[in-house]
Design a protein around this motif. Structure first.
Motif, PDB file in Angstrom:
ATOM      1  N   GLU A  54       0.820  -1.219   0.000  1.00 12.93           N
ATOM      2  CA  GLU A  54       0.000   0.000   0.000  1.00 12.93           C
ATOM      3  C   GLU A  54       0.852   1.266   0.000  1.00 12.93           C
ATOM      4  OE1 GLU A  54      -2.391  -3.356   1.502  1.00 12.93           O
ATOM      5  OE2 GLU A  54      -0.391  -2.638   1.987  1.00 12.93           O
ATOM      6  N   SER A  80       2.681   3.637  -3.469  1.00 16.55           N
ATOM      7  CA  SER A  80       2.117   4.843  -4.113  1.00 16.55           C
ATOM      8  C   SER A  80       2.249   6.059  -3.196  1.00 16.55           C
ATOM      9  CB  SER A  80       0.650   4.610  -4.468  1.00 16.55           C
ATOM     10  OG  SER A  80      -0.115   4.409  -3.290  1.00 16.55           O
ATOM     11  N   HIS A  92       5.723   7.378  -3.392  1.00 11.91           N
ATOM     12  CA  HIS A  92       5.998   8.012  -4.688  1.00 11.91           C
ATOM     13  C   HIS A  92       5.614   9.494  -4.639  1.00 11.91           C
ATOM     14  CE1 HIS A  92       7.771   5.333  -7.563  1.00 11.91           C
ATOM     15  NE2 HIS A  92       7.030   4.337  -7.126  1.00 11.91           N
ATOM     16  N   LYS A  93       4.684   9.828  -3.748  1.00 13.35           N
ATOM     17  CA  LYS A  93       4.232  11.229  -3.655  1.00 13.35           C
ATOM     18  C   LYS A  93       4.998  12.014  -2.584  1.00 13.35           C
ATOM     19  CE  LYS A  93      -0.378  10.284  -5.446  1.00 13.35           C
ATOM     20  NZ  LYS A  93      -0.869   8.977  -5.005  1.00 13.35           N
ATOM     21  N   LYS A 110      -4.697   6.602  -2.187  1.00 15.78           N
ATOM     22  CA  LYS A 110      -4.402   7.804  -2.988  1.00 15.78           C
ATOM     23  C   LYS A 110      -4.584   9.048  -2.119  1.00 15.78           C
ATOM     24  CE  LYS A 110      -5.811   6.041  -7.537  1.00 15.78           C
ATOM     25  NZ  LYS A 110      -6.659   4.895  -7.120  1.00 15.78           N
TER      26      LYS A 110
END
Length: 404
Positions: free
Chosen positions: A72, A75, A78-79, A357
């Motif tokens: 999880e 992502s 990555h931000k 997200k």
């Protein structure tokens, strides 16, 4: 556009970092903390220096340090990853330094620097911080939440839930419909009663190897003899990766310890070459391996070898005994000791119920979760804080965008 009311429940790393990144022109924000002090874990982390993060800048590599949550978090990192954490603090005049083991600390070597930066950031936005505020109930209303504490009631348009892993906070979120993975301790030391360790508290081994044959698990790294048994990164890592399995074994199992971290054959070679170069030395005064003299004498005592015996007279059988005690030492673990202050649990809110997200709940509208309340945890070294910073940053970005 009228300002939205955000209530952040939990005044720890994730709660404060979220608030510090929110746009004050768009929100009224209140942080509710049940203790009398905020950011308590930040204060005591890293022996009071605050291990802010870890110098690992590739998200795919970084997630390898998380026994739970590794898929999880790809992502998420990555931000916002450790490089972004460094930049965020540096922009606020708090440079972070990277130590030899890749852990990151403030250059000031004081966790107070991190606490002051976060609280200043939140106070300058005129957000409210309410301590000794225990949340008793959260009730969904039409498009809002009614939050009842021990002193008053709040109305929130958005809730950010960053409570840590206390049983009360997990019960509360479970009552609202989230699934909870039962928490078990992670990052704990092994309680061992064994003559190899007796009265040798504080003795350390830079490259030990520890395995749990029953679980086919092995870890290596620095290790330390404590008052209770064994600790240090090698032990803490194995306790994190096998947190659930060890709970099922009720913390009673056998470990095999290699104090030297080298193969028995290699250790035998070292011994033989030392002996051929120093044939006149006594075994007790021989510095063959990277261990303290006290520990070396303990190994010889366990092997029933007189310290005054000449190294040339050590038989093959005696050498084998020495090497077994050093490289294949079997011990029974009889329990665990957790660092109460830096307590980490495996368990919390089921990850399938979170949208990674945005860190939004898939069960509750306008409700975000971050930090240790989730079933995410890492080995020691600044990784648990990094997950908090990254998740909290995502929440703030999502809220700021919604209101633009």
């Amino acid at each position: 556009m009228s300002k939205k009311k955000i209530i952040i429940i939990g005044g720890g790393a994730a709660g404060f970092f979220c608030a510090a990144n929110l746009d004050e022109s768009k929100f009224y924000v209140t942080i509710l903390e049940q203790n009398s002090d905020v950011l308590q874990k930040v204060k005591i982390s890293g022996g009071g220096r605050c291990n802010v993060s870890h110098a690992c800048f590739d998200p795919k590599e970084l997630v390898q340090y998380y026994p739970r949550g590794n898929k999880e978090l790809v992502s998420v990192f990555h931000k916002f990853q450790p490089g972004d954490t460094m930049e965020w603090f540096e922009q606020r005049n708090v440079p972070l330094k990277i130590e030899a083991d890749q852990r990151m600390f403030p250059e000031s070597n004081s966790s107070q620097t991190i606490i002051d930066t976060l609280t200043k950031e939140v106070q300058e936005k005129n957000f409210d911080i309410v301590t000794k505020s225990v949340v008793l109930k959260i009730e969904p209303q039409e498009n809002q939440y009614l939050i009842t504490t021990n002193t008053t009631t709040y109305v929130a348009d958005e809730v950010v839930y960053t409570t840590g892993s206390s049983p009360k906070s997990l019960n509360l979120i479970q009552e609202m419909g989230h699934t909870i993975v039962k928490p078990v301790p992670s990052l704990f030391t092994f309680n061992i009663k064994n003559d190899t360790l007796k009265d040798l508290m504080g003795t350390s081994f830079p490259n030990a190897e520890v395995s749990i044959p029953k679980l086919k698990m092995e870890e290596s790294g620095p290790m330390l003899i404590t008052h209770w048994g064994l600790s240090g990164p090698a032990i803490l890592k194995i306790s994190a990766w096998k947190a659930r399995a060890l709970a099922e074994l009720q913390y009673k199992f056998e470990i095999v310890v290699n104090f030297l971290g080298i193969d028995m054959e290699d250790a035998a070679e070292l011994f033989k070459s030392y002996r051929s170069e120093n044939p006149k030395k006594t075994i007790g005064s021989s510095k063959i391996f990277d261990v303290t003299t006290r520990f070396w004498h303990r190994i010889l005592w366990l092997s029933k070898i007189d310290l005054e015996k000449n190294i040339s007279n050590i038989s093959g059988q005696e050498l084998e005994k020495i090497l077994i005690h050093l490289c294949e030492n079997k011990m029974q673990v009889s329990g665990k000791s957790t660092y109460k202050d830096e307590f980490v649990t495996a368990g919390g809110v089921e990850l399938k119920e979170i949208d990674f997200k945005t860190m939004k709940s898939k069960i509750l509208p306008n409700f975000y979760l971050a930090g240790e309340v989730l079933n995410i945890d890492a080995v020691t070294g600044g990784f648990n804080f990094q997950a908090c910073w990254s998740e909290a940053w995502l929440i703030a970005q999502d809220l700021n965008l919604q209101q633009s």
